[in-house]
Design a protein around this motif. Structure first.
Motif, PDB file in Angstrom:
ATOM      1  N   PHE A  34      -5.517   0.469  -8.444  1.00 39.05           N
ATOM      2  CA  PHE A  34      -5.916   1.633  -7.657  1.00 39.05           C
ATOM      3  C   PHE A  34      -4.951   1.830  -6.497  1.00 39.05           C
ATOM      4  O   PHE A  34      -4.526   0.867  -5.849  1.00 39.05           O
ATOM      5  CB  PHE A  34      -7.331   1.439  -7.095  1.00 39.05           C
ATOM      6  N   TYR A  36      -4.742   3.952  -2.829  1.00 34.08           N
ATOM      7  CA  TYR A  36      -5.484   4.688  -1.819  1.00 34.08           C
ATOM      8  C   TYR A  36      -4.536   5.077  -0.692  1.00 34.08           C
ATOM      9  O   TYR A  36      -3.569   4.382  -0.407  1.00 34.08           O
ATOM     10  CB  TYR A  36      -6.616   3.846  -1.207  1.00 34.08           C
ATOM     11  N   GLN A  38      -4.679   5.818   3.477  1.00 33.17           N
ATOM     12  CA  GLN A  38      -5.547   5.634   4.644  1.00 33.17           C
ATOM     13  C   GLN A  38      -4.855   6.174   5.883  1.00 33.17           C
ATOM     14  O   GLN A  38      -3.782   5.703   6.268  1.00 33.17           O
ATOM     15  CB  GLN A  38      -5.915   4.164   4.849  1.00 33.17           C
ATOM     16  N   GLY A  41      -7.587   5.126  11.664  1.00 32.26           N
ATOM     17  CA  GLY A  41      -8.960   5.256  12.116  1.00 32.26           C
ATOM     18  C   GLY A  41      -9.909   5.859  11.104  1.00 32.26           C
ATOM     19  O   GLY A  41     -11.048   6.186  11.444  1.00 32.26           O
ATOM     20  N   LYS A  42      -9.475   5.991   9.855  1.00 35.14           N
ATOM     21  CA  LYS A  42     -10.320   6.592   8.822  1.00 35.14           C
ATOM     22  C   LYS A  42     -10.450   5.676   7.615  1.00 35.14           C
ATOM     23  O   LYS A  42      -9.698   4.706   7.472  1.00 35.14           O
ATOM     24  CB  LYS A  42      -9.747   7.943   8.392  1.00 35.14           C
ATOM     25  N   GLY A  43     -11.399   5.985   6.748  1.00 33.91           N
ATOM     26  CA  GLY A  43     -11.564   5.222   5.529  1.00 33.91           C
ATOM     27  C   GLY A  43     -10.522   5.592   4.496  1.00 33.91           C
ATOM     28  O   GLY A  43      -9.965   6.682   4.516  1.00 33.91           O
ATOM     29  N   PRO A  44     -10.226   4.683   3.575  1.00 34.27           N
ATOM     30  CA  PRO A  44      -9.258   4.970   2.508  1.00 34.27           C
ATOM     31  C   PRO A  44      -9.716   6.124   1.625  1.00 34.27           C
ATOM     32  O   PRO A  44     -10.899   6.260   1.320  1.00 34.27           O
ATOM     33  CB  PRO A  44      -9.197   3.661   1.725  1.00 34.27           C
ATOM     34  N   PHE A  46      -9.131   7.872  -2.087  1.00 37.68           N
ATOM     35  CA  PHE A  46      -8.656   7.551  -3.426  1.00 37.68           C
ATOM     36  C   PHE A  46      -7.525   8.474  -3.868  1.00 37.68           C
ATOM     37  O   PHE A  46      -7.583   9.690  -3.672  1.00 37.68           O
ATOM     38  CB  PHE A  46      -9.822   7.648  -4.420  1.00 37.68           C
ATOM     39  N   LEU A  87      -2.495   1.923   0.302  1.00 39.67           N
ATOM     40  CA  LEU A  87      -3.093   0.672  -0.128  1.00 39.67           C
ATOM     41  C   LEU A  87      -3.129   0.587  -1.647  1.00 39.67           C
ATOM     42  O   LEU A  87      -3.431   1.575  -2.321  1.00 39.67           O
ATOM     43  CB  LEU A  87      -4.529   0.555   0.401  1.00 39.67           C
ATOM     44  N   GLN A  91      -8.408  -4.588  -9.883  1.00 36.06           N
ATOM     45  CA  GLN A  91      -9.714  -5.024 -10.349  1.00 36.06           C
ATOM     46  C   GLN A  91      -9.479  -5.861 -11.591  1.00 36.06           C
ATOM     47  O   GLN A  91      -8.875  -5.391 -12.555  1.00 36.06           O
ATOM     48  CB  GLN A  91     -10.581  -3.824 -10.670  1.00 36.06           C
ATOM     49  N   LYS A  99     -15.477  -6.093  -7.600  1.00 29.27           N
ATOM     50  CA  LYS A  99     -14.524  -6.557  -6.603  1.00 29.27           C
ATOM     51  C   LYS A  99     -13.136  -5.968  -6.821  1.00 29.27           C
ATOM     52  O   LYS A  99     -12.583  -6.048  -7.906  1.00 29.27           O
ATOM     53  CB  LYS A  99     -14.425  -8.082  -6.641  1.00 29.27           C
ATOM     54  N   LEU A 100     -12.600  -5.380  -5.773  1.00 29.58           N
ATOM     55  CA  LEU A 100     -11.205  -4.981  -5.726  1.00 29.58           C
ATOM     56  C   LEU A 100     -10.474  -5.922  -4.784  1.00 29.58           C
ATOM     57  O   LEU A 100     -10.957  -6.212  -3.692  1.00 29.58           O
ATOM     58  CB  LEU A 100     -11.047  -3.549  -5.208  1.00 29.58           C
ATOM     59  N   PHE A 102      -7.343  -6.150  -2.478  1.00 27.14           N
ATOM     60  CA  PHE A 102      -6.424  -5.222  -1.830  1.00 27.14           C
ATOM     61  C   PHE A 102      -5.173  -5.923  -1.323  1.00 27.14           C
ATOM     62  O   PHE A 102      -5.211  -7.072  -0.891  1.00 27.14           O
ATOM     63  CB  PHE A 102      -7.107  -4.560  -0.629  1.00 27.14           C
ATOM     64  N   GLY A 103      -4.063  -5.192  -1.345  1.00 24.61           N
ATOM     65  CA  GLY A 103      -2.870  -5.603  -0.629  1.00 24.61           C
ATOM     66  C   GLY A 103      -2.998  -5.212   0.828  1.00 24.61           C
ATOM     67  O   GLY A 103      -3.964  -4.567   1.242  1.00 24.61           O
ATOM     68  N   GLN A 104      -1.999  -5.602   1.615  1.00 30.08           N
ATOM     69  CA  GLN A 104      -2.053  -5.340   3.050  1.00 30.08           C
ATOM     70  C   GLN A 104      -1.607  -3.927   3.406  1.00 30.08           C
ATOM     71  O   GLN A 104      -1.762  -3.508   4.557  1.00 30.08           O
ATOM     72  CB  GLN A 104      -1.197  -6.355   3.800  1.00 30.08           C
TER      73      GLN A 104
ATOM     74  N   TYR B  36     -16.941  -3.637   3.457  1.00 31.06           N
ATOM     75  CA  TYR B  36     -15.632  -4.237   3.625  1.00 31.06           C
ATOM     76  C   TYR B  36     -15.324  -4.357   5.109  1.00 31.06           C
ATOM     77  O   TYR B  36     -15.810  -3.581   5.929  1.00 31.06           O
ATOM     78  CB  TYR B  36     -14.536  -3.360   3.005  1.00 31.06           C
ATOM     79  N   ARG B  42      -4.252  -6.765   8.228  1.00 31.03           N
ATOM     80  CA  ARG B  42      -4.725  -7.450   7.029  1.00 31.03           C
ATOM     81  C   ARG B  42      -5.343  -6.463   6.060  1.00 31.03           C
ATOM     82  O   ARG B  42      -5.720  -5.357   6.430  1.00 31.03           O
ATOM     83  CB  ARG B  42      -5.744  -8.531   7.419  1.00 31.03           C
ATOM     84  N   GLY B  43      -5.465  -6.883   4.830  1.00 29.42           N
ATOM     85  CA  GLY B  43      -6.056  -6.019   3.817  1.00 29.42           C
ATOM     86  C   GLY B  43      -7.561  -5.949   3.947  1.00 29.42           C
ATOM     87  O   GLY B  43      -8.167  -6.641   4.761  1.00 29.42           O
ATOM     88  N   LEU B  46     -13.736  -7.797   1.043  1.00 29.09           N
ATOM     89  CA  LEU B  46     -15.099  -7.503   0.618  1.00 29.09           C
ATOM     90  C   LEU B  46     -16.066  -8.504   1.232  1.00 29.09           C
ATOM     91  O   LEU B  46     -15.888  -9.716   1.101  1.00 29.09           O
ATOM     92  CB  LEU B  46     -15.197  -7.541  -0.909  1.00 29.09           C
ATOM     93  N   PHE B  88     -12.639  -3.307  11.673  1.00 25.83           N
ATOM     94  CA  PHE B  88     -12.989  -1.978  11.183  1.00 25.83           C
ATOM     95  C   PHE B  88     -13.846  -2.188   9.938  1.00 25.83           C
ATOM     96  O   PHE B  88     -13.385  -2.758   8.948  1.00 25.83           O
ATOM     97  CB  PHE B  88     -11.695  -1.219  10.867  1.00 25.83           C
ATOM     98  N   LEU B  90     -16.003  -0.909   6.791  1.00 26.88           N
ATOM     99  CA  LEU B  90     -16.041   0.210   5.865  1.00 26.88           C
ATOM    100  C   LEU B  90     -17.138   0.010   4.836  1.00 26.88           C
ATOM    101  O   LEU B  90     -17.253  -1.053   4.234  1.00 26.88           O
ATOM    102  CB  LEU B  90     -14.697   0.352   5.156  1.00 26.88           C
ATOM    103  N   PHE B 102     -14.887   5.521  -0.060  1.00 27.80           N
ATOM    104  CA  PHE B 102     -15.113   4.896   1.234  1.00 27.80           C
ATOM    105  C   PHE B 102     -15.667   5.867   2.267  1.00 27.80           C
ATOM    106  O   PHE B 102     -15.373   7.064   2.245  1.00 27.80           O
ATOM    107  CB  PHE B 102     -13.809   4.298   1.763  1.00 27.80           C
ATOM    108  N   GLY B 103     -16.444   5.303   3.191  1.00 22.39           N
ATOM    109  CA  GLY B 103     -16.936   6.059   4.320  1.00 22.39           C
ATOM    110  C   GLY B 103     -15.902   6.119   5.428  1.00 22.39           C
ATOM    111  O   GLY B 103     -14.805   5.569   5.295  1.00 22.39           O
ATOM    112  N   PRO B 104     -16.255   6.762   6.545  1.00 19.91           N
ATOM    113  CA  PRO B 104     -15.304   6.950   7.643  1.00 19.91           C
ATOM    114  C   PRO B 104     -15.059   5.695   8.467  1.00 19.91           C
ATOM    115  O   PRO B 104     -14.097   5.649   9.231  1.00 19.91           O
ATOM    116  CB  PRO B 104     -15.953   8.043   8.489  1.00 19.91           C
TER     117      PRO B 104
END
Lengths: 112, 111
Positions: A34, A36, A38, A41-44, A46, A87, A91, A99-100, A102-104, B36, B42-43, B46, B88, B90, B102-104
């Motif tokens: 996946f 994403y 970002q 200050g906001k969520g990722p 898709f 990002l 999976q 579970k995903l 994630f990279g940094q 999350y 950092r990434g 979960l 942060f 999420l 994802f949410g805000p």
């Protein structure tokens, strides 16, 4: 252990200067990869899902590709509004749908 | 269409104080729900996920807990915050596929 490594950590480009972001992964069995976006200050948000080597997906100036070991996010003629952190996540089949990993992320800055 | 809400957006709390973060999803039924945490540089990690009301799975041992009192409500809690809980947070939802929405987010600072 499943791992995702993204490079570079940060990338600064001029508007119109194409480039690629890398996502290398090790996973016992890939169920999906996946991408994403970002904003600060906001969520990722898709962007793409890739399921098998050789698959490609496109959206506006972005194109994602997948091999057995890595994925690339190609950005063609970027604009300042493409500035964000990108990002990558994988999976694994053994993890089910929960579970995903994630990279940094790669922080991309496009200068006008 | 589906939407996901989180509140508060920002929170500053002293060490040792309790925590409650709330997440609600609209426009879908029986979603999988996730918490999350994203620490600086950092990434996404979960913390918890839930496949149904009252069903909570914890991914890492920590100072936090989660609850799902209603189908589309997910709550993250702590009895006593630590400095290391800053980050942060999420909330996300998904259906059968791995694709998550994802949410805000909530920015938590523990002082």
């Amino acid at each position: 252990e499943d791992q995702v490594t993204q490079s570079p950590e940060a990338l600064r480009l001029q508007e119109g200067e194409s480039s690629s972001l890398n996502c290398s992964y090790t996973v016992s069995g890939l169920r999906g990869l996946f991408w994403y976006r970002q904003d600060p200050g906001k969520g990722p948000e898709f962007l793409f899902t890739l399921y098998s080597a050789g698959e490609e997906k496109e959206k506006e100036r972005l194109k994602a590709t997948l091999t057995k070991k890595e994925s690339f996010l190609h950005i063609t003629a970027p604009k300042p509004e493409d500035s964000a952190t990108y990002l990558c996540a994988v999976q694994a089949t053994k993890q089910g749908a929960q579970k995903l990993v994630f990279g940094q992320g790669t922080r991309l800055t496009i200068n006008p | 269409s589906q939407t996901i809400h989180q509140w508060p957006a920002t929170l500053v709390q002293p060490v040792g104080s309790p925590l409650s973060l709330e997440c609600t999803v609209e426009g879908t039924s029986n979603p999988n729900l996730y918490w999350y945490r994203q620490a600086a540089g950092r990434g996404l990690q979960l913390l918890f996920y839930s496949v149904g009301i009252g069903q909570i799975s914890s991914e890492v041992p920590q100072n936090l807990s989660a609850s799902r009192p209603q189908d589309r409500q997910f709550i993250l809690s702590s009895k006593k915050l630590l400095l290391s809980d800053s980050g942060f947070y999420l909330c996300a939802w998904s259906l059968s596929s791995g694709r998550k929405f994802f949410g805000p987010g909530t920015r938590l600072t523990v002082l």
